[in-house]
Design a protein around this motif. Structure first.
Motif, short mmCIF file in Angstrom:
data_model
loop_
_atom_site.label_atom_id
_atom_site.label_comp_id
_atom_site.label_asym_id
_atom_site.label_seq_id
_atom_site.Cartn_x
_atom_site.Cartn_y
_atom_site.Cartn_z
N TYR A 145 20.22 -29.59 33.29
CA TYR A 145 20.32 -30.21 33.97
C TYR A 145 21.70 -31.41 32.72
O TYR A 145 22.30 -32.00 32.97
CB TYR A 145 19.82 -31.50 34.39
CG TYR A 145 19.80 -31.58 35.64
CD1 TYR A 145 20.55 -31.42 36.53
CD2 TYR A 145 17.44 -31.17 36.37
CE1 TYR A 145 19.49 -31.53 37.99
CE2 TYR A 145 17.05 -30.78 36.66
CZ TYR A 145 18.05 -30.48 38.44
OH TYR A 145 17.69 -30.77 39.33
N ASP B 144 18.95 -23.98 34.02
CA ASP B 144 19.17 -24.21 35.20
C ASP B 144 19.84 -25.60 35.78
O ASP B 144 19.97 -26.84 34.50
CB ASP B 144 17.60 -24.63 35.14
CG ASP B 144 16.62 -23.38 35.13
OD1 ASP B 144 17.58 -22.66 35.96
OD2 ASP B 144 15.56 -23.57 35.32
N ASN B 145 20.55 -25.94 36.58
CA ASN B 145 21.16 -26.73 36.81
C ASN B 145 22.45 -27.20 35.58
O ASN B 145 22.37 -28.74 35.71
CB ASN B 145 20.48 -28.15 37.58
CG ASN B 145 19.61 -27.34 38.86
OD1 ASN B 145 20.31 -26.90 39.75
ND2 ASN B 145 18.45 -27.52 38.36
N ASP C 2 25.64 -28.50 34.57
CA ASP C 2 27.01 -29.35 34.92
C ASP C 2 27.54 -28.98 34.32
O ASP C 2 27.65 -29.48 33.31
CB ASP C 2 26.60 -31.13 35.16
CG ASP C 2 28.28 -31.86 35.10
OD1 ASP C 2 28.47 -31.12 35.75
OD2 ASP C 2 27.96 -32.78 35.44
N GLU D 257 29.42 -25.53 41.58
CA GLU D 257 28.25 -26.28 41.25
C GLU D 257 27.45 -24.47 40.80
O GLU D 257 27.33 -23.85 42.27
CB GLU D 257 27.44 -26.70 42.48
CG GLU D 257 26.14 -27.46 41.72
CD GLU D 257 25.21 -28.36 43.17
OE1 GLU D 257 24.42 -28.16 43.03
OE2 GLU D 257 27.08 -28.65 43.28
N GLY D 258 26.83 -24.78 39.97
CA GLY D 258 25.67 -23.23 39.97
C GLY D 258 26.58 -21.73 39.29
O GLY D 258 25.95 -20.62 38.74
#
Length: 712
Positions: A402, A422-423, A425, A454-455
């Motif tokens: 994140y 993971d995730n 931004d 996103e991703g």
């Protein structure tokens, strides 16, 4: 390892021992753990928020004694120096060298104060003071000799040196005093000042009386005890006052974190943490020290175990700089402040710092410069790293879950399958810190109007981190590549031709990107491929050289055959061939024989053992004794052979060439008149000179051989 109850919140645990115990997840929030012992304990995930560390009140008495001892030593030294200053200020009936002594002490004290203020408590400051002592002592001795003779020179020199050293001792002790005061507390300072002043004045009186009674002062022209005592008290007071003011200044600089007074801070921390809370060798991974007061703690490694801090929380911790931090990441001021405040200092650079295992989750780090920093195993989850410089960072095992990475530079960052992405931004990143010749910083995505959805970042770089990139220089040799690929396919059964993701031309080189599993040792994978590829490449090169040699030999053979045929035809009575052509053809066949040197096969592969055997046989053909130069040259050639064979700096090719020249010299020396073979001997010697120019003992032998052959 013993496990015990784990709820100690707000309890009084002063002096308790938890040494070696399993306290995983224990709650010490708000507890008083002064002088508690957590050495070698497992404190993973323990909660020390708002806990208080340090020393128990009963140990403060010991600190006071230490401070009083320091003050007493300072007072005695102040008295000694103060007495001679008093003599200078009250010079009635005093000989000149005594006055010079007082002046010297004042000058040294002034230089000492100036050096401490300008250079800090450093080696440079003490070098300055040592220079001042030398100069003042010299001039005091010269002045005394001018007025009072040789005896005064000795007295002035000795007493100037002793008194100047006393002044240095005063300031040194004052520095130790200042460091201890800065860390242990101001109330101790007040008591120490009182003791120092009292001791210095009392000692000054004692020194004055002792000197006067012994007659030393009287011998110098000082008359009357009362006058000397009064002056000594005044002099001691002057020294004491200057020392106290200097101590207060040094304590202030220590508290301000001035690096020029770092040694005093370390001394003060060592005193303050003596009998304090000990975390030596403890496992403090993920422990929480939020708002804890950590004065007088010891976080150094124990004798048999390393203190670990991975992902520990230090948010708003107090007095961490008053603890013994050893060689951990906390010992760096910039790192410590960043972990405590959670706010990077814009005036500081974090380039190349060790942040291994640091917990910076959720911290605002926009535009921070972490270039070449070690952030492996650190936590940056939910941290703002937009426009951060992550060039060449070590990010193995780092958690970026994140995290915000838009605009960050990730040129040559080192990460692997253990790095958590993971995730993340991120709208775009740059893969070059500085623009290339085309003005591009290699933005990803390449299209400036396009951004990661996103991703996308996680998907793209998660795939990248599970690859091995092989750089093959100067193009690909297909046979060598096949050998290297067969090796890795044998070692890694999951590798196939489908694992090759990309083959990219980079100038004269080729970069091959291969997909591998997460648990693949990338370094070992690349080493296995490189070894097999290079071994096959070397084999192919040797084969190529053999083919060239064979082709050359075939050409020469054919040339000689053609010449012989021509000569045979020339013998025919019907053909008239000029004598000149016949001579040239005969010379050509004699000068170009097809020969293979002994000790080498047709491909040129060297057999040093065989070559050395040939040299030994040639040398043994020479007589041993009673043959003049031949006996001498036999010994020299044996020595030369040994020097060449034993040298480790020569490769096999050079050794072979050098030994063959030694063999030639041995064969030339067999003739009764070797001087008639001066030209071939000279050729062999010149060849040897070129090969073994860096072997001194061999060069000396060659000079001796040259004399025998008449070459010198």
């Amino acid at each position: 390892m013993k496990s015990i109850a784990k709820n100690f919140a707000s309890q009084n645990l002063q002096g308790k021992s938890f040494k070696g115990q399993d306290l995983t997840g224990a709650d010490f929030s708000g507890a008083d753990i002064r002088s508690a012992d957590f050495s070698n304990a497992i404190l993973k995930g323990a909660n020390f928020s708002k806990a208080e560390t340090g020393i128990q009140n009963r140990w403060l008495f010991l600190h006071l004694i230490v401070m009083l001892l320091i003050s007493a030593v300072s007072g005695l030294l102040e008295a000694f120096a103060g007495f001679w200053i008093a003599v200078f200020f009250n010079p009635t009936n005093i000989k000149s060298y005594v006055v010079l002594l007082g002046i010297s002490i004042i000058l040294v004290l002034g230089v000492m104060i100036f050096a401490i203020v300008r250079q800090g408590f450093t080696a440079a400051a003490f070098i300055t003071v040592a220079t001042a002592i030398t100069i003042t002592g010299f001039f005091a001795g010269v002045g005394a000799g001018f007025w009072d003779g040789t005896r005064a020179v000795v007295g002035a020199g000795v007493w100037t040196g002793a008194s100047a050293v006393a002044v240095v001792g005063v300031v040194t002790v004052a520095g130790a005093w200042a460091g201890a005061v800065a860390v242990t507390g101001v109330w101790t300072c007040a008591s120490a000042i009182t003791i120092a002043a009292a001791v210095s004045i009392a000692a000054a009186v004692a020194v004055a009386e002792a000197v006067d009674v012994s007659g030393v002062v009287a011998g110098s022209g000082v008359v009357g005890v009362s006058g000397v005592i009064g002056g000594a008290v005044s002099g001691a007071g002057v020294i004491a006052g200057a020392t106290v003011l200097l101590s207060i200044y040094m304590a202030w600089r220590v508290l301000e974190g001035d690096p020029k007074f770092d040694i005093l801070l370390k001394f003060g921390v060592a005193v303050a943490s003596f009998c304090g809370t000990s975390f030596r060798g403890a496992n403090l991974n993920e422990a929480d020290f939020t708002e804890a007061s950590l004065k007088g703690s010891d976080f150094r490694n124990s004798r048999n175990q390393t203190t670990s801090f991975t992902l520990s929380i230090w948010k708003y911790a107090k007095n961490l700089d008053r603890s013994r931090l050893g060689k951990s990441i906390l010992s760096n001021l910039e790192v410590r402040d960043l972990l405590i405040t959670g706010k990077p200092n814009e005036s500081k650079s974090y380039e190349g710092l060790d942040l291994r295992g640091a917990n910076l989750g959720g911290v605002y780090l926009e535009k921070i410069n972490f270039k070449r920093a070690i952030i492996s195993e650190a936590n940056f989850s939910r941290a703002n790293l937009e426009w951060a410089n992550l060039t060449e960072v070590q990010a193995v095992g780092t958690d970026f879950t994140y995290a915000q990475l838009t605009g960050a530079c990730i040129e040559s960052w080192n990460y692997d399958h253990t790095t958590k992405l993971d995730n993340v931004d991120c709208r775009f990143v740059f893969e070059l810190e500085h623009p290339n010749i085309n003005g591009s910083r290699e933005r990803r995505p390449h299209d400036p109007d396009k951004e990661f959805e996103e991703g996308d970042f996680t998907s793209f770089y998660s795939e990248t981190k599970n690859v091995v990139q092989l750089l093959i220089r100067n193009g690909i040799r297909h046979e060598a590549f096949r050998a290297g690929w067969q090796k890795v396919a044998q070692d890694y059964p999951n590798i196939s031709s489908e694992s090759i993701q990309e083959i990219k031309k980079k100038g004269e080189n080729v970069q091959i990107t291969i997909s591998v599993s997460e648990d693949t040792d990338k370094g070992e994978f690349e080493r296995n491929f490189d070894r097999s590829y290079k071994a096959k490449l070397k084999e192919l090169e040797a084969t190529h050289q053999n083919q060239l040699l064979e082709a050359k030999i075939d050409t020469l053979k054919q040339s000689i055959t053609d010449i012989k045929d021509i000569l045979q035809i020339a013998k025919s009575p019907n053909i008239n061939v000029s004598p000149t052509f016949q001579n040239e053809a005969k010379a050509m066949t004699e000068q170009n024989p097809i020969t293979i040197k002994a000790g080498r096969d047709i491909s040129g592969v060297i057999n040093l053992g065989k070559i050395e055997g040939n040299v030994t046989n040639a040398i043994n053909q020479l007589p041993d004794h009673h043959q003049g130069d031949k006996a001498d040259i036999k010994i020299l050639l044996k020595q030369l052979q040994e020097a060449i064979s034993d040298n480790k700096d020569l490769d096999d090719e050079d050794k072979a060439d050098a030994l063959e020249q030694v063999e030639s010299l041995a064969k030339i020396a067999v003739h009764d008149k070797p001087e008639e073979k001066r030209n071939p001997a000279g050729k062999a010697v010149r060849a040897l000179n070129r090969i073994i120019v860096n072997i001194p003992n061999a060069m000396q032998i060659i000079q001796s051989i040259s004399k025998i052959f008449g070459l010198l």
